[in-house]
Motif scaffolding. Structure first.
Motif, PDB file in Angstrom:
ATOM      1  N   LYS A  37     -14.381   5.901 -10.931  1.00 36.59           N
ATOM      2  CA  LYS A  37     -14.662   4.262 -11.011  1.00 36.59           C
ATOM      3  C   LYS A  37     -14.205   3.718 -11.132  1.00 36.59           C
ATOM      4  CE  LYS A  37     -16.582   1.776 -14.946  1.00 36.59           C
ATOM      5  NZ  LYS A  37     -16.748   2.225 -16.427  1.00 36.59           N
ATOM      6  N   GLU A  38     -12.573   3.623 -11.057  1.00 33.69           N
ATOM      7  CA  GLU A  38     -11.768   2.618 -10.662  1.00 33.69           C
ATOM      8  C   GLU A  38     -10.853   2.457  -9.112  1.00 33.69           C
ATOM      9  OE1 GLU A  38     -11.370   4.603 -13.233  1.00 33.69           O
ATOM     10  OE2 GLU A  38     -11.585   3.050 -14.797  1.00 33.69           O
ATOM     11  N   ASN A  39     -11.613   3.947  -8.167  1.00 30.70           N
ATOM     12  CA  ASN A  39     -11.144   4.109  -7.183  1.00 30.70           C
ATOM     13  C   ASN A  39      -9.574   4.325  -7.071  1.00 30.70           C
ATOM     14  OD1 ASN A  39     -11.636   4.897  -4.712  1.00 30.70           O
ATOM     15  ND2 ASN A  39     -11.243   2.911  -4.093  1.00 30.70           N
ATOM     16  N   ILE A  40      -8.572   4.773  -7.978  1.00 31.33           N
ATOM     17  CA  ILE A  40      -7.657   4.919  -7.919  1.00 31.33           C
ATOM     18  C   ILE A  40      -6.514   6.393  -7.459  1.00 31.33           C
ATOM     19  CG2 ILE A  40      -4.801   4.591  -9.601  1.00 31.33           C
ATOM     20  CD1 ILE A  40      -6.913   1.955 -10.253  1.00 31.33           C
ATOM     21  N   GLN A  41      -5.840   6.378  -7.137  1.00 36.60           N
ATOM     22  CA  GLN A  41      -5.446   7.845  -7.192  1.00 36.60           C
ATOM     23  C   GLN A  41      -3.865   7.574  -7.449  1.00 36.60           C
ATOM     24  OE1 GLN A  41      -6.125  10.701  -3.860  1.00 36.60           O
ATOM     25  NE2 GLN A  41      -4.234  10.870  -3.303  1.00 36.60           N
ATOM     26  N   LEU A  42      -3.872   8.345  -8.924  1.00 33.00           N
ATOM     27  CA  LEU A  42      -2.717   8.321  -9.571  1.00 33.00           C
ATOM     28  C   LEU A  42      -1.685  10.344  -8.805  1.00 33.00           C
ATOM     29  CD1 LEU A  42      -3.203   7.092 -12.655  1.00 33.00           C
ATOM     30  CD2 LEU A  42      -1.636   6.206 -10.921  1.00 33.00           C
ATOM     31  N   ASP A  43       0.046   9.732  -8.509  1.00 26.39           N
ATOM     32  CA  ASP A  43       0.337  10.575  -8.327  1.00 26.39           C
ATOM     33  C   ASP A  43       0.656  11.574 -10.186  1.00 26.39           C
ATOM     34  OD1 ASP A  43       2.211  13.071  -8.729  1.00 26.39           O
ATOM     35  OD2 ASP A  43       3.680  12.098  -7.129  1.00 26.39           O
ATOM     36  N   ALA A  44       0.626  12.829 -10.227  1.00 23.43           N
ATOM     37  CA  ALA A  44       0.303  14.012 -11.297  1.00 23.43           C
ATOM     38  C   ALA A  44       2.136  13.980 -11.792  1.00 23.43           C
ATOM     39  CB  ALA A  44      -0.458  15.074 -12.091  1.00 23.43           C
ATOM     40  N   LYS A  45       3.084  13.807 -10.752  1.00 25.51           N
ATOM     41  CA  LYS A  45       3.959  14.279 -11.511  1.00 25.51           C
ATOM     42  C   LYS A  45       4.817  12.931 -11.271  1.00 25.51           C
ATOM     43  CE  LYS A  45       4.538  17.815  -8.440  1.00 25.51           C
ATOM     44  NZ  LYS A  45       5.243  18.059  -6.691  1.00 25.51           N
ATOM     45  N   SER A  46       4.093  11.835 -12.112  1.00 21.03           N
ATOM     46  CA  SER A  46       5.191  10.076 -12.209  1.00 21.03           C
ATOM     47  C   SER A  46       4.383  10.506 -13.741  1.00 21.03           C
ATOM     48  CB  SER A  46       4.661   8.808 -10.778  1.00 21.03           C
ATOM     49  OG  SER A  46       4.514   8.213 -11.596  1.00 21.03           O
ATOM     50  N   ILE A  47       5.622   9.773 -14.441  1.00 19.73           N
ATOM     51  CA  ILE A  47       4.639   9.365 -15.681  1.00 19.73           C
ATOM     52  C   ILE A  47       4.753   7.697 -15.835  1.00 19.73           C
ATOM     53  CG2 ILE A  47       7.206   8.674 -16.696  1.00 19.73           C
ATOM     54  CD1 ILE A  47       4.643  10.521 -19.161  1.00 19.73           C
ATOM     55  N   LEU A  48       4.722   6.907 -15.155  1.00 21.13           N
ATOM     56  CA  LEU A  48       4.804   6.102 -14.911  1.00 21.13           C
ATOM     57  C   LEU A  48       2.822   5.412 -14.453  1.00 21.13           C
ATOM     58  CD1 LEU A  48       7.821   3.725 -14.258  1.00 21.13           C
ATOM     59  CD2 LEU A  48       6.543   3.693 -16.347  1.00 21.13           C
ATOM     60  N   GLY A  49       2.854   5.984 -13.399  1.00 20.17           N
ATOM     61  CA  GLY A  49       1.939   6.662 -12.670  1.00 20.17           C
ATOM     62  C   GLY A  49       0.827   6.887 -13.624  1.00 20.17           C
ATOM     63  N   MET A  50       0.674   7.938 -14.906  1.00 17.70           N
ATOM     64  CA  MET A  50       0.052   8.441 -15.593  1.00 17.70           C
ATOM     65  C   MET A  50      -0.325   7.728 -16.697  1.00 17.70           C
ATOM     66  SD  MET A  50      -1.040  11.852 -14.220  1.00 17.70           S
ATOM     67  CE  MET A  50      -1.662  12.049 -15.242  1.00 17.70           C
ATOM     68  N   MET A  51       0.984   7.007 -17.222  1.00 21.71           N
ATOM     69  CA  MET A  51       0.173   5.502 -17.856  1.00 21.71           C
ATOM     70  C   MET A  51      -0.300   4.274 -17.861  1.00 21.71           C
ATOM     71  SD  MET A  51       1.338   7.476 -20.594  1.00 21.71           S
ATOM     72  CE  MET A  51       2.996   8.574 -21.462  1.00 21.71           C
ATOM     73  N   LEU A  52      -0.229   4.356 -16.659  1.00 20.87           N
ATOM     74  CA  LEU A  52      -0.996   2.918 -15.928  1.00 20.87           C
ATOM     75  C   LEU A  52      -2.088   2.759 -16.500  1.00 20.87           C
ATOM     76  CD1 LEU A  52       0.811   2.559 -12.488  1.00 20.87           C
ATOM     77  CD2 LEU A  52       0.307   1.441 -14.509  1.00 20.87           C
ATOM     78  N   LEU A  53      -3.278   4.294 -16.253  1.00 21.97           N
ATOM     79  CA  LEU A  53      -4.479   3.847 -17.143  1.00 21.97           C
ATOM     80  C   LEU A  53      -4.856   5.112 -17.826  1.00 21.97           C
ATOM     81  CD1 LEU A  53      -6.453   4.211 -13.638  1.00 21.97           C
ATOM     82  CD2 LEU A  53      -6.317   2.321 -14.618  1.00 21.97           C
ATOM     83  N   PRO A  54      -5.341   4.382 -18.976  1.00 22.66           N
ATOM     84  CA  PRO A  54      -5.608   5.289 -20.472  1.00 22.66           C
ATOM     85  C   PRO A  54      -6.526   6.651 -19.465  1.00 22.66           C
ATOM     86  CG  PRO A  54      -6.620   3.545 -20.480  1.00 22.66           C
ATOM     87  CD  PRO A  54      -6.097   3.350 -18.894  1.00 22.66           C
ATOM     88  N   ILE A  55      -6.523   7.995 -19.943  1.00 22.48           N
ATOM     89  CA  ILE A  55      -7.323   8.323 -19.394  1.00 22.48           C
ATOM     90  C   ILE A  55      -8.419   8.886 -21.257  1.00 22.48           C
ATOM     91  CG2 ILE A  55      -7.750  11.287 -19.010  1.00 22.48           C
ATOM     92  CD1 ILE A  55      -5.238  10.987 -17.496  1.00 22.48           C
TER      93      ILE A  55
END
Length: 84
Positions: A37-55
């Motif tokens: 939906k957001e058309n965003i791709q995150l690195d699963a190894k990045s805690i900051l990246g994973m915290m950016l968008l709520p799953i």
């Protein structure tokens, strides 16, 4: 490259996301999570990246792995994201 699409069944808490990041870090392959939906791709190894968008429940994601252990990585990440 391996790809797995899925819809999240329940909301993820920060502690669970931290566990996912730790597990992802054990693999040498690149592991990306794309939010449709957001058309965003995150690195699963990045805690900051994973915290950016709520799953959250109902979120459609695509897991992509690329590297020498991509098969094991996609299986582990799919299991963790689906089992919760």
């Amino acid at each position: 490259m391996r790809v797995h699409e899925m819809t999240i069944a329940t909301d993820f808490q920060p502690q669970y996301l931290q566990m996912i990041v730790q597990k992802a870090s054990h693999f040498s392959s690149d592991i990306k999570i794309k939010f449709e939906k957001e058309n965003i791709q995150l690195d699963a190894k990045s805690i900051l990246g994973m915290m950016l968008l709520p799953i959250r429940q109902g979120t459609k994601i695509t897991i992509q792995t690329k590297g020498s252990d991509e098969e094991e990585a996609i299986e582990a990440m799919s299991f963790l994201l689906d089992k919760h």
